[in-house]
Design a protein around this motif. Structure first.
Motif, mmCIF file in Angstrom:
data_model
loop_
_atom_site.group_PDB
_atom_site.id
_atom_site.type_symbol
_atom_site.label_atom_id
_atom_site.label_comp_id
_atom_site.label_asym_id
_atom_site.label_seq_id
_atom_site.Cartn_x
_atom_site.Cartn_y
_atom_site.Cartn_z
ATOM 1 N N TRP A 6 0.839 -1.203 0.000
ATOM 2 C CA TRP A 6 0.000 0.000 0.000
ATOM 3 C C TRP A 6 0.877 1.257 0.000
ATOM 4 N N SER A 7 1.971 1.201 0.742
ATOM 5 C CA SER A 7 2.853 2.372 0.814
ATOM 6 C C SER A 7 3.426 2.723 -0.553
ATOM 7 N N SER A 8 3.664 1.719 -1.374
ATOM 8 C CA SER A 8 4.224 1.981 -2.694
ATOM 9 C C SER A 8 3.291 2.845 -3.533
ATOM 10 N N ILE A 9 2.007 2.833 -3.210
ATOM 11 C CA ILE A 9 1.036 3.663 -3.911
ATOM 12 C C ILE A 9 0.775 4.967 -3.157
ATOM 13 N N PHE A 10 0.431 4.841 -1.894
ATOM 14 C CA PHE A 10 -0.069 5.999 -1.151
ATOM 15 C C PHE A 10 1.031 6.945 -0.680
ATOM 16 N N ASP A 11 2.261 6.460 -0.541
ATOM 17 C CA ASP A 11 3.338 7.352 -0.101
ATOM 18 C C ASP A 11 3.638 8.444 -1.112
ATOM 19 N N ARG A 12 3.168 8.275 -2.318
ATOM 20 C CA ARG A 12 3.345 9.312 -3.341
ATOM 21 C C ARG A 12 2.124 10.232 -3.402
ATOM 22 N N GLY A 13 1.170 10.006 -2.509
ATOM 23 C CA GLY A 13 -0.046 10.807 -2.496
ATOM 24 C C GLY A 13 0.090 12.066 -1.659
ATOM 25 N N ARG A 14 -1.015 12.791 -1.563
ATOM 26 C CA ARG A 14 -1.049 14.046 -0.818
ATOM 27 C C ARG A 14 -1.413 13.776 0.637
ATOM 28 N N ILE A 15 -0.749 14.450 1.569
ATOM 29 C CA ILE A 15 -1.059 14.328 2.989
ATOM 30 C C ILE A 15 -2.149 15.348 3.345
ATOM 31 N N ILE A 16 -3.211 14.861 3.985
ATOM 32 C CA ILE A 16 -4.303 15.734 4.427
ATOM 33 C C ILE A 16 -4.532 15.480 5.911
ATOM 34 N N SER A 17 -4.677 16.554 6.673
ATOM 35 C CA SER A 17 -4.954 16.459 8.108
ATOM 36 C C SER A 17 -6.348 17.009 8.386
ATOM 37 N N TYR A 18 -7.155 16.231 9.096
ATOM 38 C CA TYR A 18 -8.505 16.641 9.459
ATOM 39 C C TYR A 18 -8.589 16.883 10.961
ATOM 40 N N ARG A 19 -9.303 17.906 11.351
ATOM 41 C CA ARG A 19 -9.530 18.164 12.772
ATOM 42 C C ARG A 19 -10.698 17.297 13.269
ATOM 43 N N ARG A 20 -10.814 17.188 14.564
ATOM 44 C CA ARG A 20 -11.892 16.399 15.162
ATOM 45 C C ARG A 20 -13.262 16.895 14.693
ATOM 46 N N ASP A 21 -14.126 15.978 14.327
ATOM 47 C CA ASP A 21 -15.495 16.234 13.868
ATOM 48 C C ASP A 21 -15.571 16.829 12.463
ATOM 49 N N GLN A 22 -14.442 16.934 11.776
ATOM 50 C CA GLN A 22 -14.472 17.457 10.409
ATOM 51 C C GLN A 22 -14.893 16.348 9.448
ATOM 52 N N THR A 23 -15.770 16.698 8.494
ATOM 53 C CA THR A 23 -16.209 15.734 7.489
ATOM 54 C C THR A 23 -15.059 15.417 6.537
ATOM 55 N N MET A 24 -14.815 14.140 6.338
ATOM 56 C CA MET A 24 -13.754 13.684 5.452
ATOM 57 C C MET A 24 -14.306 13.285 4.081
ATOM 58 N N LEU A 25 -15.414 12.567 4.081
ATOM 59 C CA LEU A 25 -16.106 12.172 2.855
ATOM 60 C C LEU A 25 -17.596 12.372 3.078
ATOM 61 N N LEU A 26 -18.277 12.862 2.058
ATOM 62 C CA LEU A 26 -19.695 13.197 2.180
ATOM 63 C C LEU A 26 -20.523 12.192 1.385
#
Length: 206
Positions: A6-26
């Motif tokens: 999985w790292s071979s794919i996702f380590d090249r992705g964008r890092i996103i940080s969400y705060r508590r109670d923040q919607t990640m996917l709708l």
């Protein structure tokens, strides 16, 4: 090995940080990024306009979010919210599908993960058990995901919602498990001190 794949794919992705109670996917949004949890916990629910959202599961470190929509080509079928500060790696769904097409091992991992999700948490019927038994099952599942005996960052009210009980009822079950020497709790950190006790309770209907 699985983590490296999985790292071979996702380590090249964008890092996103969400705060508590923040919607990640709708729910209902069009397919987009596929997320992999690096840190924290994500609450997956089925929201209802006229009532309490239905709990589906909690996903944590190393687990994916948004993969179902990417595979089906349909809008997202659930809403995902950060339980605490949650960090993910994000890649576009087209790239995700392309990488899957190149690796039978990744396809096998994804199928296995989906089978685990179907058996996890409330989908396995936690609410038909007593509170202590259901809580034991849930904590063992979360600890397995976290890869440690510390389950950190999940508030008491979230665990109560998962189990379908009031925070007061949950507190009673936690106190019982502490008396049995299975847990040491300082919210929002739950330390499993004796997993054998939890495993015994998880097999019971106490």
């Amino acid at each position: 090995m699985d983590i490296d794949l999985w790292s071979s794919i996702f380590d090249r992705g964008r890092i996103i940080s969400y705060r508590r109670d923040q919607t990640m996917l709708l729910k209902g949004s069009l397919k987009g990024n596929v997320l992999r949890v690096v840190e924290g916990w994500a609450l997956v629910t089925d929201p209802h306009p006229d009532g309490e959202p239905t709990f589906l599961e909690i996903r944590g470190r190393g687990q994916l979010l948004g993969e179902t929509s990417a595979l089906s080509g349909q809008p997202r079928n659930a809403e995902v919210t950060a339980v605490c500060r949650t960090v993910v790696q994000a890649i576009g769904y087209e790239r995700f599908l392309t990488e899957l097409g190149r690796s039978d091992a990744l396809v096998g991992m994804l199928l296995h993960a989906q089978q685990l999700h179907m058996r996890a948490n409330v989908r396995a019927g936690l609410r038909r058990f007593g509170v202590a038994s259901g809580l034991s099952r849930l904590l063992l599942d979360l600890a397995h995901t976290a890869g440690t005996s510390h389950v950190a960052g999940i508030p008491q009210k979230v665990l109560a919602h998962v189990l379908g009980v009031t925070p007061r009822t949950l507190s009673g079950a936690v106190a019982e498990l502490e008396r049995r020497g299975a847990l040491s709790v300082r919210w929002p950190v739950v330390h499993i001190t004796d997993d054998a006790v939890l495993e015994q309770l998880a097999r019971s209907n106490a």
